[in-house]
Design an enzyme around this catalytic site. Structure first.
Site, PDB file in Angstrom:
ATOM      1  N   SER A 155      67.366   8.427  25.072  1.00 47.09           N
ATOM      2  CA  SER A 155      66.446   8.294  26.204  1.00 47.09           C
ATOM      3  C   SER A 155      65.197   7.487  25.859  1.00 47.09           C
ATOM      4  O   SER A 155      65.290   6.301  25.556  1.00 47.09           O
ATOM      5  CB  SER A 155      66.082   9.696  26.712  1.00 47.09           C
ATOM      6  OG  SER A 155      65.450   9.649  27.961  1.00 47.09           O
ATOM      7  N   ASP A 162      64.996  -6.192  21.481  1.00 50.11           N
ATOM      8  CA  ASP A 162      65.150  -7.337  22.382  1.00 50.11           C
ATOM      9  C   ASP A 162      64.071  -8.396  22.171  1.00 50.11           C
ATOM     10  O   ASP A 162      64.308  -9.593  22.351  1.00 50.11           O
ATOM     11  CB  ASP A 162      65.131  -6.864  23.830  1.00 50.11           C
ATOM     12  CG  ASP A 162      66.468  -6.289  24.264  1.00 50.11           C
ATOM     13  OD1 ASP A 162      67.379  -6.203  23.428  1.00 50.11           O
ATOM     14  OD2 ASP A 162      66.601  -5.907  25.448  1.00 50.11           O
ATOM     15  N   LYS A 183      71.670   7.403  26.425  1.00 52.27           N
ATOM     16  CA  LYS A 183      71.191   8.154  27.590  1.00 52.27           C
ATOM     17  C   LYS A 183      70.221   7.268  28.357  1.00 52.27           C
ATOM     18  O   LYS A 183      69.054   7.137  28.015  1.00 52.27           O
ATOM     19  CB  LYS A 183      70.516   9.451  27.136  1.00 52.27           C
ATOM     20  CG  LYS A 183      70.333  10.501  28.232  1.00 52.27           C
ATOM     21  CD  LYS A 183      69.032  10.343  28.970  1.00 52.27           C
ATOM     22  CE  LYS A 183      68.776  11.491  29.911  1.00 52.27           C
ATOM     23  NZ  LYS A 183      67.546  11.312  30.723  1.00 52.27           N
TER      24      LYS A 183
END
Length: 539
Positions: free
Chosen positions: A308, A319, A333
């Site tokens: 999460s 990224d 999640k």
């Protein structure tokens, strides 16, 4: 009206209110909802009340308050929500209060973690012992030690009680007194402590220190209201560093805004941290509001239980090529729950969005046709490695990353595996109990203490006294781990939880391996700078 009947009606009302909240959310922004669908929903709710009425009137056993609550709280509502997805959930009053406490990260009490331990002489076969007191709390200041057994709280015996019951007795209003009687190995008689309850703050960053010269290390346990502040405090304490290892292993997530604020401390101003997309609400994009000019390389250590909000941080730093992610593929999640208060301190955590990383990767892994047990506990490593059907995205420098199944590490680090002997020691609390025994005999240890041959011989004798079988081969095969575990528990008892955690971190082979990837993390940043010269970095 009888109290039991009123309670039963309340339980049914909560269920219907939950359905109404879910139905309202489903119907938002859908103006063309047909009368047929509305009629079907009313028929379904009418069928439920009819079934409940038949059960209450005709079930073989009397429908007590406990059975009614279990039928509604543990059966009907969770069953309805889990058909939708694995993370939509209902909080009864007790669970709702605990959730709010976890989010705040503080409560009023004495500040210690307790756990049950087997004790054939005790009622119910267990006793309640102190795992460790939180540093700086009333328990810690009073000298309560790991391994102390809680005998009574305010003259109420703890025999036969579980940890939740004892914890409830220890908590209470600030500045109120609570008398706790403890048994301690080596003490001639029980010890009595008069503790004054105070605010107890649980740390999200439970350990942060210089693990190597010039290299900072921090372990973030979860994301609550104080997490980003704690991370900032740790960075300030480090000062000028040449590298940073962020340990997110076992972090189950928590508050979204804290994950965004933590990421903000490492990204450039304006860079996307995460976006969330749903059906009933507008899409939202979260960006680094302030940004940071930090240049040192970062390695983020993750495992299969990193989930999460912790995946949001990992995905954002990966990224934007700000950190090298190492370890195992994370949990996956990426469903966002909005918590709606229903009534009488009950709450509905309903999935309203999906999380996407800055490159557009969906974090959530597939849960269709998978049981809840398999979803949480059984994951086929070969499926995690198979990227055939995974979505492909690019980082800011053009590296390939994969979506739809958690965050895949840039460099894998194999999880530590334990053998039969190690599992036996842990299940029998061997190190925990040995630390009690050792300190009862030797009284204390110093900061320069090391586990030498004499200590190991004492540990072996202790194992024999506890009827824990072992061979010389068992000992030789995991000797470094044994020494670290013995020292860690002794330091926790003598100096506090932080010192015990530092011992474990300094030995941990996964952390040691993560540190070796700092040069690669630096190369990652160098490649990003080169890519930015020809193509502006994506925001």
């Amino acid at each position: 009206m009888a109290p039991r009947t009123r309670r039963a009606l309340f339980s049914v009302t909560v269920f219907l209110a939950t359905c109404a909240v879910a139905g309202t959310l489903i119907n938002q922004r859908v103006d063309a909802q047909s009368a047929t669908d509305e009629s079907t929903l009313r028929d379904s709710l009418r069928n439920f009340t009819s079934v409940y009425s038949l059960v209450e009137q005709n079930y073989a056993d009397k429908m007590t308050t406990d059975k009614t609550d279990k039928a509604i709280y543990d059966g009907a509502i969770p069953g309805m929500l889990h058909v939708l997805d694995p993370h939509s959930n209902f909080y009864d009053p007790k669970a709702y209060a605990q959730m709010r406490e976890d989010q705040h990260g503080r409560y009023y009490g004495v500040g210690m973690t307790i756990q049950p331990q087997p004790d054939p002489k005790a009622k119910g076969g267990t006793k309640i012992v102190v795992l460790y007191p939180f540093e700086g709390t009333p328990s810690f200041k009073a000298g309560i030690r790991p391994g102390d057994t809680v005998l009574s709280v305010d003259d109420k015996s703890t025999e036969g009680m579980d940890t939740a019951g004892v914890a409830a007795l220890l908590k209470g209003p600030r500045n109120t007194h609570v008398k706790v009687v403890m048994a301690r190995e080596g003490a001639a008689k029980p010890l009595e402590f008069d503790l004054v309850r105070d605010e107890v703050s649980r740390q999200s960053v439970d350990i942060a220190f210089m693990i190597r010269p010039g290299v900072g290390y921090m372990h973030v346990t979860n994301f609550m209201e104080t997490t980003s502040r704690e991370v900032g405090d740790a960075l300030d304490k480090f000062g000028d560093i040449n590298g940073l290892v962020i340990d997110l292993r076992g972090n189950p997530g928590g508050l979204l805004n804290e994950a965004v604020n933590m990421s903000d401390k490492f990204l450039q101003k304006g860079q996307i941290v995460v976006s969330q997309r749903g059906r009933a609400f507008p899409d939202q994009v979260y960006r680094a509001a302030h940004g940071s000019d930090t240049k040192y390389p970062i390695v983020v250590l993750v495992n299969r239980n990193t989930a999460s909000a912790a995946e949001i941080v990992s995905g954002a730093l990966q990224d934007h090529d700000r950190a090298l992610i190492v370890g195992e593929t994370t949990f996956g999640k990426g469903l966002v729950q909005t918590v709606f208060q229903i009534s009488e301190n009950t709450g509905l955590a309903l999935t309203t969005y999906h999380y996407y990383t800055p490159s557009g990767r969906l974090i959530q892994r597939n849960y269709n046709h998978v049981s809840l047990y398999d979803y949480y506990y059984v994951r086929d490593p070969s499926q995690l490695q198979d990227k055939t059907n995974r979505e492909v995205k690019l980082t800011d420098s053009g590296r390939t990353v994969y979506g739809g199944g958690g965050i895949t590490p840039d460099q894998p680090i194999e999880n530590l595996k334990s053998n039969r002997f190690q599992n036996s020691l842990l299940s029998k609390y061997a190190f925990f109990n040995f630390s009690k025994h050792y300190l009862a005999v030797h009284n204390s240890v110093s900061k320069d203490f090391n586990v030498d041959d004499a200590v190991m011989q004492e540990f072996k004798s202790f194992l024999k006294s506890q009827d824990i079988d072992y061979t010389d081969q068992d000992i030789a095969g995991v000797q470094d781990w044994l020494k670290e575990s013995i020292k860690s528990d002794l330091f926790t008892s003598q100096f506090g939880q932080l010192e015990g955690l530092k011992v474990r971190a300094e030995w941990d082979p996964q952390i040691a391996k993560a540190v070796t990837y700092l040069p690669e993390a630096q190369t990652l940043q160098d490649h990003l700078k080169l890519a930015q010269k020809t193509n502006p970095a994506r925001n």
